[in-house]
Enzyme design. Structure first.
Site, short mmCIF file in Angstrom:
data_model
loop_
_atom_site.label_atom_id
_atom_site.label_comp_id
_atom_site.label_asym_id
_atom_site.label_seq_id
_atom_site.Cartn_x
_atom_site.Cartn_y
_atom_site.Cartn_z
N ASP A 199 36.16 43.95 42.96
CA ASP A 199 36.56 43.51 41.63
C ASP A 199 37.92 42.81 41.66
OD1 ASP A 199 35.81 43.80 38.75
OD2 ASP A 199 37.73 44.87 38.65
N GLU A 262 35.34 39.01 44.03
CA GLU A 262 35.34 38.32 42.73
C GLU A 262 36.61 37.50 42.63
OE1 GLU A 262 35.20 39.05 37.91
OE2 GLU A 262 36.27 40.45 39.16
C1 GLC Z 1 36.03 42.10 36.54
C2 GLC Z 1 34.72 42.65 36.11
C3 GLC Z 1 34.76 42.86 34.63
C4 GLC Z 1 35.85 43.88 34.34
C5 GLC Z 1 37.18 43.41 34.91
C6 GLC Z 1 38.18 44.52 34.94
O1 GLC Z 1 36.26 40.83 36.03
O2 GLC Z 1 33.67 41.80 36.50
O3 GLC Z 1 33.53 43.29 34.12
O4 GLC Z 1 35.96 44.06 32.96
O5 GLC Z 1 37.06 42.98 36.23
O6 GLC Z 1 37.84 45.43 35.93
#
Ligand code: GLC
Length: 526
Positions: A199, A262
């Site tokens: 994440d 991500e």
């Molecule tokens: C990322 C996740 C999202 C979450 C955020 C905070 O962007 O994909 O769903 O709210 O991180 O962890």
């Protein structure tokens, strides 16, 4: 043959919304286990689960209060072990979500840290004194609206949270935090988990001097405050790369594991997350830094041709590409591009070079579901109402059949079902050879059977008059993909060949030219 994460297709499950085995209206691990047939029949290779660890659910699992457990809502560690074993027995890989940037404010680490300035874990999070005028330490803002700082009255200091106040950011400059996180990786790797989706990996490290972010001169005046700043000191810091390489070293001790990060960054900065630099080349960071361009770009043949060419050109030597068409944070593809173009989009995703990630429900053409305000759940939407930031619409339950709970639950689903669930569901589409599900199965089977689509080079990427085309070639085999992005027919030149797949279900051969109908895509073997 490449590694599984190169040749395979990843399928994202949002566990709350996939299958509910116990009637509480929220999906769970036993539900997922009972639905693995769907994944096998679909033809995907790996399952990525959004977070399943214990969590107060302020951000539905992205606020972890115990990194080495399973939330009772989803089941037990034994359920997870069973799911890993069942996946492996079917040749599926299981990828977990790892949320290392922040924990829950209920995590014992944070409870300890906030006990006082002398707590041994104080420095595990990012605490700052108020500004000289008593105000916020700097101008940093939360992704979810408002300041990124919350005052802890007990100690008179502020703590940093890039997201909700219930999601305090960990201090990745503290070696003890890094070591604890490495242990967490090993905990799951030892249980047989095949990898991690990490994440917000590009946010891990913040400016050591906590300098103010500058305004973004290009932001529209009516943009939300967060979008009017440049994340110069809160994202993509140079030290992040060493932190990621550290995670990678832990993974590399285990065979066949992978890490997908991500990262929302322009391509030139995105590809640096494969690792290495001019002084020390090497692919020592993410196996796959998520490529979100198809989620963000205009749905236009010329634009996407340029996106493909620029991305391919930016990849460092040996780096494996990947493409994403949907996730739990962004509008669904069928709503963005329309039902007909969503078929073209599926063909694009599954014939581009690189690992595709498919979001649950998109194989049915599921659309964003209008969630009435009184049922809204997502904190991102609730904190800044009226800006369309809520993500509930893309997280609604998977419709399995035409029954009252859509086969998702025997109870009341936590978010409303898609209003067309009586007709748009897995069982209904299973029986229909023209369905979106059938198209996905055909494309995935074709991909599996066609080395050019998996390992082949991509070439001749071009757009003309609203038609995008490219070739894939491997060991003498050559495939041509033709995608009509427009709502009218188009004639295009093509060599002599056989139609391997069509969005509108035709077959036969072509020679010299072919007439594509509106929104039609073809894969042709030359
Ligand atoms: C990322 C996740 C999202 C979450 C955020 C905070 O962007 O994909 O769903 O709210 O991180 O962890």
């Amino acid at each position: 043959m490449g590694e599984w994460w190169q040749d395979g297709v990843i399928y994202q499950v949002y566990p709350r919304s996939f299958a509910d085995s116990d009637g509480d209206g929220v999906g769970d691990l036993a539900g997922i286990l009972a639905r693995l047939d769907h994944l096998t029949a679909l033809g995907v290779d790996a399952l990525w689960l959004s977070p399943i660890q214990p969590s107060p659910m302020a951000d539905f699992g992205y606020d972890v209060s115990d990194y080495c457990g399973v939330d009772p809502l989803f089941g037990t560690l034994a359920d997870l072990d069973r799911l890993v074993a069942a996946c492996h027995a079917r040749g599926l890989r299981l990828v977990l979500d790892l949320v290392p940037n922040h924990s829950s404010d209920r995590h014992p680490w944070f409870l300890d840290s906030r006990r006082g300035r002398d707590s041994p874990r104080r420095d595990w999070y990012l605490w700052r004194d108020p500004a000289p005028d008593g105000g916020l330490p700097n101008n940093w803002l939360s992704h979810f609206g408002g300041p990124a700082w919350t005052l802890d009255p007990g100690s008179g200091q502020y703590y940093l949270h890039s997201f909700l106040p219930q999601q305090p950011d960990l201090n990745w400059r503290n070696p003890a935090v890094v070591a604890a996180m490495h242990d967490i990786l090993r905990f799951w790797l030892d249980r047989g988990v095949d990898g991690f989706r990490v994440d917000v990996i590009w946010l891990l490290i913040k400016d050591a001097l906590f300098r103010d972010n500058p305004p973004d001169p290009d932001a529209p005046a009516d943009a939300r405050p967060f979008a009017r700043q440049l994340a110069l000191h809160t994202a993509d810091q140079p030290e992040t790369h060493a932190a990621i390489a550290g995670l990678r070293r832990v993974l590399d001790v285990y065979p066949e594991r992978m890490m997908v990060g991500e990262i929302y960054l322009p391509v030139d900065r995105l590809v640096r997350y494969y690792g290495g630099n001019a002084a020390a080349p090497g692919l020592d960071e993410c196996h796959l830094p998520f490529n979100f361009q198809l989620l963000l770009c205009a749905w236009d043949a010329d634009v996407i041709a340029a996106v493909i060419r620029d991305y391919e050109a930016a990849l460092p030597p040996g780096a494996w590409p990947n493409w994403v068409l949907g996730n739990h944070d962004r509008p669904r593809v069928a709503s963005r591009v329309g039902a007909m173009q969503a078929r073209v989009a599926a063909m694009l995703l599954l014939t581009l070079r690189g690992t595709p990630t498919l979001y649950y429900g998109d194989e049915l053409g599921l659309e964003d579901v209008a969630v009435p305000p009184e049922r809204a759940q997502d904190p991102a939407g609730l904190r800044e109402p009226g800006r369309g930031l809520g993500r509930d619409a893309v997280r609604t339950p998977m419709p399995w059949d035409a029954s009252a709970g859509a086969g998702f639950t025997a109870g009341e689903p936590w978010l409303p079902l898609n209003p067309d669930h009586a007709t748009r569901n897995v069982a209904g589409q299973d029986a229909d050879p023209h369905s979106m599900l059938a198209l996905h199965r055909r494309l995935l089977a074709l991909r599996r059977a066609t080395p050019a689509l998996v390992q082949g080079a991509i070439g001749d990427v071009a757009a003309e008059d609203g038609v995008l085309r490219y070739s894939r070639s491997h060991a003498g085999g050559r495939v041509e993909v033709l995608l009509n992005f427009t709502a009218t027919g188009r004639s295009v030149a093509v060599g002599a060949g056989t139609i391997l797949a069509a969005t509108a279900g035709r077959d036969g051969s072509v020679a010299g030219s072919v007439r594509l109908s509106a929104h039609e895509g073809l894969v042709v073997a030359l």
